[in-house]
Structures are given as C-alpha cells and as structure tokens.
Design a protein around this motif. Sequence first.
Motif, PDB file in Angstrom:
ATOM      1  N   PHE A  70       0.814  -1.260  -0.032  1.00  0.00           N
ATOM      2  CA  PHE A  70      -0.207   0.009  -0.129  1.00  0.00           C
ATOM      3  C   PHE A  70       0.731   1.256  -0.157  1.00  0.00           C
ATOM      4  O   PHE A  70       0.389   2.256  -0.521  1.00  0.00           O
ATOM      5  N   GLY A  71       2.132   1.166   0.689  1.00  0.00           N
ATOM      6  CA  GLY A  71       2.884   2.271   0.615  1.00  0.00           C
ATOM      7  C   GLY A  71       3.817   2.234  -0.449  1.00  0.00           C
ATOM      8  O   GLY A  71       4.218   1.473  -1.379  1.00  0.00           O
ATOM      9  N   LYS A  72       4.837   3.346  -0.223  1.00  0.00           N
ATOM     10  CA  LYS A  72       6.284   3.198  -1.155  1.00  0.00           C
ATOM     11  C   LYS A  72       7.025   2.318  -0.472  1.00  0.00           C
ATOM     12  O   LYS A  72       7.281   2.034   0.628  1.00  0.00           O
ATOM     13  N   ALA A  73       7.713   1.720  -1.333  1.00  0.00           N
ATOM     14  CA  ALA A  73       8.985   0.805  -1.048  1.00  0.00           C
ATOM     15  C   ALA A  73      10.245   1.534  -0.677  1.00  0.00           C
ATOM     16  O   ALA A  73      10.907   2.177  -1.385  1.00  0.00           O
ATOM     17  N   ASP A  74      10.642   1.447   0.561  1.00  0.00           N
ATOM     18  CA  ASP A  74      11.717   2.057   1.123  1.00  0.00           C
ATOM     19  C   ASP A  74      12.988   1.389   1.193  1.00  0.00           C
ATOM     20  O   ASP A  74      12.800  -0.108   1.604  1.00  0.00           O
ATOM     21  N   TRP A  75      14.033   1.821   0.557  1.00  0.00           N
ATOM     22  CA  TRP A  75      15.227   1.069   0.478  1.00  0.00           C
ATOM     23  C   TRP A  75      15.899   0.747   1.964  1.00  0.00           C
ATOM     24  O   TRP A  75      15.975   1.662   2.507  1.00  0.00           O
ATOM     25  N   VAL A  76      16.221  -0.412   2.160  1.00  0.00           N
ATOM     26  CA  VAL A  76      16.603  -0.876   3.530  1.00  0.00           C
ATOM     27  C   VAL A  76      17.850  -1.572   3.572  1.00  0.00           C
ATOM     28  O   VAL A  76      18.460  -2.136   4.770  1.00  0.00           O
ATOM     29  N   GLY A  77      18.444  -1.805   2.232  1.00  0.00           N
ATOM     30  CA  GLY A  77      19.736  -2.596   2.290  1.00  0.00           C
ATOM     31  C   GLY A  77      19.502  -3.989   2.403  1.00  0.00           C
ATOM     32  O   GLY A  77      18.531  -4.526   2.292  1.00  0.00           O
ATOM     33  N   ILE A  78      20.523  -4.333   3.266  1.00  0.00           N
ATOM     34  CA  ILE A  78      20.559  -5.708   3.648  1.00  0.00           C
ATOM     35  C   ILE A  78      19.851  -6.122   4.845  1.00  0.00           C
ATOM     36  O   ILE A  78      20.048  -7.280   5.513  1.00  0.00           O
ATOM     37  N   ALA A  79      19.075  -5.069   5.245  1.00  0.00           N
ATOM     38  CA  ALA A  79      18.292  -5.325   6.710  1.00  0.00           C
ATOM     39  C   ALA A  79      17.445  -6.714   6.929  1.00  0.00           C
ATOM     40  O   ALA A  79      17.448  -7.235   7.569  1.00  0.00           O
ATOM     41  N   ASN A  80      16.870  -6.908   5.591  1.00  0.00           N
ATOM     42  CA  ASN A  80      15.875  -8.001   5.610  1.00  0.00           C
ATOM     43  C   ASN A  80      16.838  -9.480   5.517  1.00  0.00           C
ATOM     44  O   ASN A  80      16.299 -10.187   6.292  1.00  0.00           O
ATOM     45  N   PHE A  81      17.918  -9.491   5.141  1.00  0.00           N
ATOM     46  CA  PHE A  81      18.740 -10.556   5.040  1.00  0.00           C
ATOM     47  C   PHE A  81      19.184 -10.865   6.602  1.00  0.00           C
ATOM     48  O   PHE A  81      19.390 -11.862   7.151  1.00  0.00           O
ATOM     49  N   GLN A  82      19.708  -9.498   7.285  1.00  0.00           N
ATOM     50  CA  GLN A  82      20.055  -9.712   8.703  1.00  0.00           C
ATOM     51  C   GLN A  82      19.099 -10.082   9.576  1.00  0.00           C
ATOM     52  O   GLN A  82      19.214 -10.934  10.492  1.00  0.00           O
TER      53      GLN A  82
END
Length: 316
Positions: A70-82
């Motif tokens: 629903f919102g904007k895709a915010d860049w978080v780098g490798i945070a998802n993999f961490q």
Amino acid sequence: MTTTAAPETGIATPAASAAPPPRRRRSALRRRNALIGWSFILPNFLGFGFLTLVPVLILFYMAFTNWNVFGKADWVGIANFQRLLGDGSFHTAFWNTLYYSALHIPLTIAVSLGLALLLNQKLRGVAFFRTAAFFPYITSIVAIAVVWNLLFSPDYGPINEVLRAIGIENPPGWLTSQEWAMPAVVIVSTWRDMGYYMILLLAGLQTVPRELYEAARVDGANAWQRFVNVTLPCLRPTMFFVTVMLTINSFKVFDLILVMTDGGPGQATLVLSQFIYRKGFEESQFGYASSAAVVLFLLCIVVTIIQFFWNKRRSV
C-alpha cells in the motif's frame, strides 16, 4: 543501356536485366529464414521476459526494500537478510526444506526406477499399469490431501488399523505428530511424483541397446551385474536430468504441505515456500518475503551448479 539486334529483323532491343548474383540471393534467403525463425520464437521470448524475467528482477529489488503493497517501497539495504539470520521460523523452514528434500529425492528416485524397470518388461496389460502409475501425478492436490488425511487418521485410519492388526500397539500419529508429520508428507509426495519420473526413466531404459545386455549374458553376468554395469551407466544422462528436476521441485514444495498440514503441527512441516507465502500474502511483508525468496533461489542455483560439476566430473 546496352542493346542487341534481333536475329531476324535486325532491330535493336534492350538486353535482358541481369539476374542478381548468387551471393545476394543467399543473403536474402538467410534473412528471410531468420525472420521466419524469430517470428516463431518471439512470442515465447516475450512471455518469458514479461512473466518470468521481469518479475525476477523486481524480486531482487524488493528484497532490499521494506514494502507492504500500500505504501512506497523504502530501501533498507541488507536489513531483511540480517533479519532472516535471527528469525527462528526461517531457520525452522530452511532445515525442514532440507529434511524434506533429503528424504524425498532418494526415495522418489528409488521407487520410480523400480517401477520403470518393472514396467519395461514385456508384461500383459503393461500399458494399463503405466497409466495407473502416472495417474496420481495429474490428480488434484486437494483430492490427494483429503484422501491421505483420512488414511493417516491416528484413530480410525486404515493405515494404523493395519499396523494394530500386525501387533503394533502404539502406531504413529502421522500428521498429528511432530516427529512423523514430515515422513507422512514425504510418503504422499513420493506416491504422487513417482509416475512422472517413472515415465522419464522408462524412456531412458528404452534407449539402452539390447546388444549390451546380450553381451553381458554371454560373459556370464547375472541380473544385478547387468543392472550395475549396463543399465545404470546408460541411464546416467536421464538420471542426471531427473535428479536436477527432482531437487529443484523438492526445494520448492508448497501446495501439498499447504493443503495437508498447513505447516503443522506447530512448525514441523513449515518449509521455505510456505514461509514466503505467509510473510508475503498473509502478513503483507513483501520486502521481507522477497529476501527469503532470494535465499531459496540461491539455494536452488548453488545445488544445481554442484550437481552439474559432479556430473561433469564423473563423465570425464
């Protein structure tokens, strides 16, 4: 423009236009054949590009973002993999996927190869038995899950009734037991998939020259020696293809587990595909789900590359 005299009248007439040189005709023919070829394969390339390649590229981008549709895709780098490294559910799904694959791959190959060897014989009604063996593969997953859930019922299922009849007082709880739920799913999955891989192995068996078997018999080889020294070496290309496809499909298992156990009991049958489904479509964490999908993609790629190198090394 050059002219020539008519043989009878002597009137000068224009010379006939010179035909194009052979090299130019061949070049035009090649261009026409190339255009015809591209016209045949272009629809497939367009479908692959828009329906497969583009979504995969978007997936890799989304894996580094935080997006809930629903919102904007915010860049978080490798945070998802961490975050994956510290997620206990992901660890469980990862090891369950490897556990399922370690059971499903060798069992399916063994059963499929056994069926292929049996149905490669000259038997009466062999076409019927080949069809019957393949039929589970095209049967609805929902129908398969419902029937096998009834068969695996711990209290009233026919399987446990047979086990009690032969003297086993406390038969497994199967789909209600954390220890036996995954083996039960593997049994059903093997029963469903064996017909498809049996057809592939049967096609490979029918390409083995009969002269090799006859020569082995003349040399005094028994049935087991003919299988090891003639059948298996000739089946190596087919077996390699079956192993690669079976490995990828085992890593991607989703629908059967979703319908039979929904990952339960607890997280005993939770696999990576279902983990991705839950995070993406149930919890709307599409960036986090995409990072898990990238891990699954890399797992399939790495294992497939290892299989290719292993097969190449054995072929040398």
